[in-house]
Design a protein around this motif. Structure first.
Motif, mmCIF file in Angstrom:
data_model
loop_
_atom_site.group_PDB
_atom_site.id
_atom_site.type_symbol
_atom_site.label_atom_id
_atom_site.label_comp_id
_atom_site.label_asym_id
_atom_site.label_seq_id
_atom_site.Cartn_x
_atom_site.Cartn_y
_atom_site.Cartn_z
ATOM 1 N N THR A 4 -1.349 11.857 -4.438
ATOM 2 C CA THR A 4 -0.432 10.980 -5.180
ATOM 3 C C THR A 4 -0.345 9.575 -4.610
ATOM 4 O O THR A 4 0.224 8.703 -5.256
ATOM 5 N N ILE A 5 -0.885 9.346 -3.418
ATOM 6 C CA ILE A 5 -0.670 8.062 -2.766
ATOM 7 C C ILE A 5 -1.296 6.919 -3.553
ATOM 8 O O ILE A 5 -0.755 5.814 -3.589
ATOM 9 N N ASP A 6 -2.440 7.158 -4.210
ATOM 10 C CA ASP A 6 -3.085 6.074 -4.959
ATOM 11 C C ASP A 6 -2.216 5.620 -6.130
ATOM 12 O O ASP A 6 -2.044 4.414 -6.369
ATOM 13 N N ALA A 7 -1.667 6.588 -6.871
ATOM 14 C CA ALA A 7 -0.814 6.226 -8.008
ATOM 15 C C ALA A 7 0.444 5.515 -7.542
ATOM 16 O O ALA A 7 0.887 4.538 -8.164
ATOM 17 N N VAL A 8 1.027 5.983 -6.440
ATOM 18 C CA VAL A 8 2.235 5.339 -5.920
ATOM 19 C C VAL A 8 1.918 3.938 -5.414
ATOM 20 O O VAL A 8 2.679 2.984 -5.650
ATOM 21 N N ALA A 9 0.790 3.777 -4.717
ATOM 22 C CA ALA A 9 0.418 2.463 -4.192
ATOM 23 C C ALA A 9 0.189 1.462 -5.317
ATOM 24 O O ALA A 9 0.589 0.295 -5.219
ATOM 25 N N ALA B 124 2.710 -1.545 -5.627
ATOM 26 C CA ALA B 124 1.967 -2.624 -4.944
ATOM 27 C C ALA B 124 2.110 -2.507 -3.436
ATOM 28 O O ALA B 124 2.502 -3.453 -2.738
ATOM 29 N N LEU B 125 1.790 -1.332 -2.890
ATOM 30 C CA LEU B 125 1.928 -1.094 -1.463
ATOM 31 C C LEU B 125 0.775 -1.729 -0.701
ATOM 32 O O LEU B 125 -0.362 -1.768 -1.175
ATOM 33 N N SER B 126 1.066 -2.218 0.482
ATOM 34 C CA SER B 126 0.035 -2.720 1.375
ATOM 35 C C SER B 126 -0.620 -1.541 2.087
ATOM 36 O O SER B 126 -0.161 -0.389 2.013
ATOM 37 N N ASP B 127 -1.704 -1.833 2.808
ATOM 38 C CA ASP B 127 -2.390 -0.770 3.544
ATOM 39 C C ASP B 127 -1.476 -0.157 4.601
ATOM 40 O O ASP B 127 -1.482 1.056 4.816
ATOM 41 N N ALA B 128 -0.699 -1.002 5.278
ATOM 42 C CA ALA B 128 0.219 -0.480 6.292
ATOM 43 C C ALA B 128 1.289 0.417 5.665
ATOM 44 O O ALA B 128 1.662 1.452 6.236
ATOM 45 N N GLU B 129 1.787 0.054 4.488
ATOM 46 C CA GLU B 129 2.797 0.880 3.819
ATOM 47 C C GLU B 129 2.194 2.185 3.324
ATOM 48 O O GLU B 129 2.855 3.235 3.356
ATOM 49 N N SER C 128 10.930 -8.354 -2.994
ATOM 50 C CA SER C 128 10.115 -8.723 -1.839
ATOM 51 C C SER C 128 10.589 -8.084 -0.553
ATOM 52 O O SER C 128 9.954 -8.240 0.489
ATOM 53 N N VAL C 129 11.689 -7.342 -0.594
ATOM 54 C CA VAL C 129 12.234 -6.691 0.592
ATOM 55 C C VAL C 129 11.598 -5.322 0.739
ATOM 56 O O VAL C 129 11.646 -4.494 -0.174
ATOM 57 N N ARG C 130 11.013 -5.077 1.895
ATOM 58 C CA ARG C 130 10.394 -3.782 2.183
ATOM 59 C C ARG C 130 10.682 -3.439 3.639
ATOM 60 O O ARG C 130 10.359 -4.230 4.522
#
Length: 611
Positions: A537-542, A546-551, A569-571
């Protein structure tokens, strides 16, 4: 070698050999002497050495310089930034991609294995070129220099080793600017001049993470802005010693969505937020499919409605108590159309829809209820009365009455065959669906949601402002039901105007992201919380968030109770914790496990039974 840049100042404020009053800045604040060595300088009575950051990790996450800046000593850290024009950046990226692609093709033609570093560099160059072409990012020539100060030469050697080790812990490689120490030292002075020119090209995101002002903590209010009045403790920041305090009521909308697989701690977090919100006077309404909120409701003297339990009845023909709007009866009639459509399992044909509409109004009139609000306090008719009216009508009405027979006289009638037995009141109301048979789940859920909407939609008493939170646990089951999904969509859109917030919790991410209504709920949620995700599921969630590689890495390796808060913009990543008094009320363990002593608030909790 010694350099004596400072000349004596003659009496009267003039420098020897210069014009009267001509006193340079260096003559005032500069050192008496500078002794230059290959890898260090002696400046006045102290020593210093300058390093340039030449190696970076593949992914920079804020704050990238935290390991160096937190070193307990005197440091001068400077970041020199030079923007690269978009045309020049595009040309450089194109040339770089050509070189990398040529290397890949040569390796393929000669039958050699591909170089993983070349493959990664080619993919990164393609991503950067796309960002630059779309105007979503820029490239910058960036030089980062660190000057270490110490009182003696021996102390300087030890300090330099510690600073380089601190940088290595963040995967930053520091190299001394050998035989260019004077240029390095002046580059770290507030002169705005980079005399070393040991730069790397970084994009906007990497540069933002590199700035010393970056912080993993939530941004503080700007000067003049009010402090969050109802900020709740979400947990401990996993990247700093700080706390994550969040106020959903200060955002453009008060909705939230939590996506996580089973066992990740999502219900634990929501129950904690609900409990802590009660301290501020927030009214909470919960749709609970697994009786997870019952213990919490009973502890705070809330109300629990266990649909499906013996003696618990809901009459869909009830007119909302206290609602005196002119169209209240019409709204109830329209809702009954939805209830009957759900019971019959299909959209009614036009003839049956017309027969139902006439039967609803006739049933209310027979009970003495008209459009006059003064009659709405009379006992409402039952579903059996509506069935009787349909059976006495035309052919279409009789057909519809036959289809409703199992819900009036058959095995499905247990929930609707008597007047409503409970009208829940309290600061926390839990609608439990665990005892409801699967065949009645859709209708029971619809009736529970209708009761919640009536509580939200009813204006409070004059002069009283109430904040209400609606929690829908296991929302994936509702998104599979068209009527319930439409209710979630309406609630997400209209909650803010009623000073309410919707908290949607789901473990089936595909159902939420795979439907238009699910995406609409996410888009209308200012607070988004993600917990540990599976590789499937990580690909769909990313892509959706709009998740970064670190997230991505954080969510893939997240333990129980570790979450990522996303709001514009807060993460920020945090770990959910509870103190000893809160834990028994929000834990989902057995009573024996729930009585175990746990860590107090502010301590990291690693007990696997906690979540």
């Amino acid at each position: 070698m010694r350099i004596w840049p400072r000349r004596e100042t003659a009496p009267g404020g003039s420098r020897a050999g210069g014009r009267p009053g001509d006193v340079g800045v260096s003559a005032v604040v500069g050192p008496d002497a500078v002794e230059v060595g290959g890898r260090r300088l002696r400046v006045g009575d102290g020593w210093c050495a300058t390093f340039a950051v030449t190696g970076y990790p593949a992914t920079l996450s804020a704050p990238a310089l935290e390991g160096i800046l937190s070193w307990p000593g005197r440091l001068d850290v400077v970041v020199h930034i030079e923007p690269i024009p978009a045309e020049r950046a595009a040309t450089r990226l194109r040339r770089q991609r050509v070189r990398l692609e040529s290397t890949r093709r040569i390796d393929a033609v000669r039958g050699r294995l591909g170089d993983p570093q070349v493959e990664a560099a080619a993919d990164d160059a393609a991503d950067l070129a796309d960002l630059v072409a779309r105007g979503a990012g820029r490239l910058f020539r960036t030089g980062v220099y660190v000057t270490v100060h110490a009182a003696t030469e021996e102390a300087l050697i030890e300090a330099c080793a510690q600073v380089r080790a601190a940088g290595a812990s963040m995967l930053l490689e520091l190299k001394p600017v050998t035989w260019r120490q004077v240029q390095g030292w002046t580059s770290t002075l507030p002169l705005g001049t980079d005399s070393v020119r040991m730069c790397r090209t970084l994009d906007t995101g990497a540069l933002a993470a590199l700035l010393p002002i970056a912080s993993p903590d939530l941004p503080a209010p700007l000067p003049g802005d009010p402090e969050p009045a109802q900020a709740l403790l979400y947990g401990l920041n996993i990247a700093s010693p700080g706390l994550v305090m969040w106020d959903r009521w200060s955002l453009p909308n008060h909705n939230s969505v939590i996506l996580a697989p089973s066992g990740s701690g999502k219900s634990f977090h929501v129950k904690l937020e609900t409990l802590r919100g009660l301290y501020f006077g927030v009214e909470a309404h919960v749709v609970d499919r697994e009786d997870e909120y019952v213990a919490l409701a009973r502890h705070v003297d809330g109300a629990v409605v266990q649909l499906g339990a013996p003696g618990v009845k809901l009459n869909p023909l009830d007119i909302p108590a206290g609602d005196r709007r002119p169209d209240a009866l019409l709204r109830r009639a329209l809702f009954l159309h939805t209830v009957v459509a759900v019971m019959t399992g299909q959209q009614l044909p036009p003839a049956e829809t017309a027969a139902l509409d006439q039967a609803i109004l006739a049933t209310y009139r027979r009970a003495g209820i008209t459009t006059d609000p003064a009659t709405w306090g009379r006992p409402a008719p039952l579903l059996a009365d509506l069935h009787m009216t349909l059976a006495a009508g035309d052919q279409a009405g009789q057909t519809l009455a036959a289809r409703l027979t199992p819900w009036v006289l058959g095995s499905f009638a247990g929930l609707f065959d008597a007047p409503t037995t409970t009208r829940p009141q309290g600061q926390l109301v839990v609608w439990s669906l665990r005892q409801l048979p699967d065949e009645l789940s859709t209708v029971g859920t619809l009736l529970a949601l209708d009761a919640i909407w009536r509580a939200i939609d009813t204006p409070p008493a004059p002069g009283r402002r109430v904040r209400r939170l609606v929690v829908v646990d296991e929302a994936w089951t509702m998104l599979r039901q068209p009527a319930a999904a439409l209710w979630l969509f309406k609630m997400a859109k209209a909650a803010r105007k009623r000073n309410a917030g919707l908290a949607v919790i789901s473990q089936d991410i595909a159902d939420v992201l795979g439907s238009d209504l699910g995406k609409a709920v996410i888009n209308n949620s200012a607070t988004q919380i993600l917990m540990g995700q599976s590789p499937q599921t990580i690909d769909a969630v990313a892509d959706a968030f709009a998740l970064s590689d670190a997230e991505r890495q954080l969510l893939q390796g997240a333990g129980q109770g570790v979450a990522l808060l996303v709001s514009g913009s807060v993460r920020v990543g945090f770990e959910v914790v509870a103190d000893r008094d809160e834990y028994p009320l929000v834990a989902t363990d057995t009573p024996a496990e729930a009585s175990r002593p746990t860590a107090s608030l502010g301590s990291a909790v690693d007990d696997a039974d906690l979540f």
